[in-house]
Design a protein around this motif. Structure first.
Motif, PDB file in Angstrom:
ATOM      1  N   UNK A 227      48.610  46.315  39.023  1.00  0.00           N
ATOM      2  CA  UNK A 227      47.360  46.352  38.264  1.00  0.00           C
ATOM      3  C   UNK A 227      46.909  44.946  37.897  1.00  0.00           C
ATOM      4  N   UNK A 228      47.833  44.149  37.391  1.00  0.00           N
ATOM      5  CA  UNK A 228      47.475  42.798  36.943  1.00  0.00           C
ATOM      6  C   UNK A 228      47.026  41.935  38.106  1.00  0.00           C
ATOM      7  N   UNK A 229      47.653  42.103  39.275  1.00  0.00           N
ATOM      8  CA  UNK A 229      47.279  41.294  40.438  1.00  0.00           C
ATOM      9  C   UNK A 229      45.827  41.549  40.832  1.00  0.00           C
ATOM     10  N   UNK A 230      45.387  42.791  40.764  1.00  0.00           N
ATOM     11  CA  UNK A 230      44.004  43.099  41.117  1.00  0.00           C
ATOM     12  C   UNK A 230      43.036  42.387  40.180  1.00  0.00           C
ATOM     13  N   UNK A 231      43.333  42.439  38.896  1.00  0.00           N
ATOM     14  CA  UNK A 231      42.463  41.800  37.917  1.00  0.00           C
ATOM     15  C   UNK A 231      42.484  40.285  38.084  1.00  0.00           C
ATOM     16  N   UNK A 232      43.686  39.731  38.376  1.00  0.00           N
ATOM     17  CA  UNK A 232      43.800  38.279  38.533  1.00  0.00           C
ATOM     18  C   UNK A 232      43.049  37.765  39.752  1.00  0.00           C
ATOM     19  N   UNK A 233      42.862  38.602  40.763  1.00  0.00           N
ATOM     20  CA  UNK A 233      42.134  38.175  41.953  1.00  0.00           C
ATOM     21  C   UNK A 233      40.620  38.177  41.732  1.00  0.00           C
ATOM     22  N   UNK A 234      40.152  38.792  40.655  1.00  0.00           N
ATOM     23  CA  UNK A 234      38.713  38.797  40.370  1.00  0.00           C
ATOM     24  C   UNK A 234      38.413  37.632  39.438  1.00  0.00           C
ATOM     25  N   UNK A 235      37.752  36.608  39.902  1.00  0.00           N
ATOM     26  CA  UNK A 235      37.504  35.436  39.050  1.00  0.00           C
ATOM     27  C   UNK A 235      36.367  35.683  38.070  1.00  0.00           C
TER      28      UNK A 235
ATOM     29  N   UNK B 111      40.282  25.307  38.634  1.00  0.00           N
ATOM     30  CA  UNK B 111      41.504  25.979  39.058  1.00  0.00           C
ATOM     31  C   UNK B 111      42.458  26.103  37.878  1.00  0.00           C
ATOM     32  N   UNK B 112      43.214  27.186  37.867  1.00  0.00           N
ATOM     33  CA  UNK B 112      44.219  27.392  36.826  1.00  0.00           C
ATOM     34  C   UNK B 112      45.322  26.365  36.974  1.00  0.00           C
TER      35      UNK B 112
ATOM     36  N   UNK C  64      41.684  32.974  49.159  1.00  0.00           N
ATOM     37  CA  UNK C  64      40.742  34.009  48.749  1.00  0.00           C
ATOM     38  C   UNK C  64      39.993  34.617  49.924  1.00  0.00           C
ATOM     39  N   UNK C  65      40.157  34.041  51.110  1.00  0.00           N
ATOM     40  CA  UNK C  65      39.532  34.601  52.306  1.00  0.00           C
ATOM     41  C   UNK C  65      40.309  35.786  52.872  1.00  0.00           C
ATOM     42  N   UNK C  66      41.469  36.089  52.300  1.00  0.00           N
ATOM     43  CA  UNK C  66      42.259  37.232  52.754  1.00  0.00           C
ATOM     44  C   UNK C  66      41.378  38.494  52.719  1.00  0.00           C
ATOM     45  N   UNK C  67      41.451  39.341  53.754  1.00  0.00           N
ATOM     46  CA  UNK C  67      40.561  40.506  53.821  1.00  0.00           C
ATOM     47  C   UNK C  67      40.610  41.416  52.596  1.00  0.00           C
TER      48      UNK C  67
ATOM     49  N   UNK D 276      47.297  44.067  49.201  1.00  0.00           N
ATOM     50  CA  UNK D 276      46.693  42.971  48.446  1.00  0.00           C
ATOM     51  C   UNK D 276      47.786  41.957  48.130  1.00  0.00           C
ATOM     52  N   UNK D 277      47.621  40.689  48.516  1.00  0.00           N
ATOM     53  CA  UNK D 277      48.684  39.705  48.255  1.00  0.00           C
ATOM     54  C   UNK D 277      48.774  39.355  46.773  1.00  0.00           C
ATOM     55  N   UNK D 278      49.903  38.777  46.402  1.00  0.00           N
ATOM     56  CA  UNK D 278      50.034  38.266  45.042  1.00  0.00           C
ATOM     57  C   UNK D 278      49.017  37.152  44.824  1.00  0.00           C
ATOM     58  N   UNK D 279      48.509  37.011  43.605  1.00  0.00           N
ATOM     59  CA  UNK D 279      47.561  35.927  43.339  1.00  0.00           C
ATOM     60  C   UNK D 279      48.135  34.572  43.731  1.00  0.00           C
ATOM     61  N   UNK D 280      47.331  33.798  44.446  1.00  0.00           N
ATOM     62  CA  UNK D 280      47.662  32.446  44.921  1.00  0.00           C
ATOM     63  C   UNK D 280      48.645  32.431  46.078  1.00  0.00           C
ATOM     64  N   UNK D 281      49.137  33.606  46.516  1.00  0.00           N
ATOM     65  CA  UNK D 281      50.038  33.631  47.673  1.00  0.00           C
ATOM     66  C   UNK D 281      49.258  33.470  48.977  1.00  0.00           C
TER      67      UNK D 281
END
Length: 242
Positions: free
Chosen positions: A118-126, A240-241, A85-88, A77-82
């Motif tokens: 953990x935080x990255x997973x949550x940050x990817x869920x809008x 957008x943030x 959102x189309x990343x698989x 899972x990539x870092x948020x914004x790296x």
């Protein structure tokens, strides 16, 4: 108390005391018959990841209680914004979030806080995906594993995030101290009061999920949002943030 027989893979359970929550046991009309759908997230990529072990144990308990479970693997899972959102992996996570009716979040405590994984997973869920809100009104159970003495820093932080994601975070929680002592060589949790607490947390999660699901549209209906047009609401929650 009704004995549940779906615990062949749960050697720590006393079958005479184990009970799977149901719509009937909660005096609810059985108008929704599918199994509660629970997504479980963990916060470590180590081969012996104790947060993953705890999540896998929780999933076994949830299935024994009649729930359907999915465990998301955060590897790659990539870092948020790296990435877009189309990343698989991002798409996989978001689809699971939409599918779920409740979640379990379990993170190690690192430097007094949840892990970046953990935080990255949550940050990817809008908060919103178009007209769909992947987390709003869904149930949440929080857990943490500790390398040393028992701490509640991480579960407290996860509760803040659950509130921010507009989730119904259940009162009970789990914190496992010296987690390296609580799991055997096969990654199975040993009998203990900490194991019993996870049973309590999962039982409570299933109960809350049965009570809340299919009713989130009523519980999350807001006066302020009813005043907004659909276009205004979409523009606000999807901004957008900075």
């Amino acid at each position: 108390m009704t004995t549940n027989t779906r615990c062949d893979d749960l050697p720590n359970i006393d079958r005479e005391l184990f009970s799977a929550p149901s719509a009937e046991s909660l005096d609810m009309p059985a108008d929704v018959t599918h199994a509660p759908r629970i997504l479980l997230l963990y916060g470590s990529l180590r081969e012996r990841s104790f947060s993953r072990f705890a999540v896998e144990e929780a999933a076994r308990l949830l299935r024994a209680m009649g729930a359907e479970t999915r465990i998301f693997n955060p590897r790659d899972l990539p870092l948020p914004d790296a990435e877009e959102a189309t990343h698989p992996k991002v798409n996989e996570l978001r689809e699971l979030a939409k599918w779920s009716e409740g979640m379990v979040w379990c993170s190690p405590e690192r430097h007094g806080a949840m892990t970046a994984i953990m935080k990255a997973q949550i940050d990817w869920i809008p908060l919103a995906l178009g007209a769909v809100r992947p987390t709003q009104g869904k149930t949440l159970a929080v857990m943490q594993v500790c390398g040393g003495s028992q701490s509640f820093n991480t579960v407290n932080q996860l509760r803040v995030l659950g509130r921010w994601m507009r989730m119904v975070t259940i009162p009970n929680q789990s914190s496992i101290p010296k987690a390296f002592m609580e799991f055997d060589d096969n990654g199975r949790m040993k009998p203990s009061t900490y194991y019993d607490r996870i049973v309590d947390v999962m039982e409570e999660l299933v109960k809350f999920t049965l009570l809340v699901r299919e009713r989130t549209h009523v519980l999350t209906d807001r006066y302020s949002e009813r005043k907004e047009s659909a276009a205004e609401l979409s523009a606000r929650v999807n901004q957008r943030s900075i």
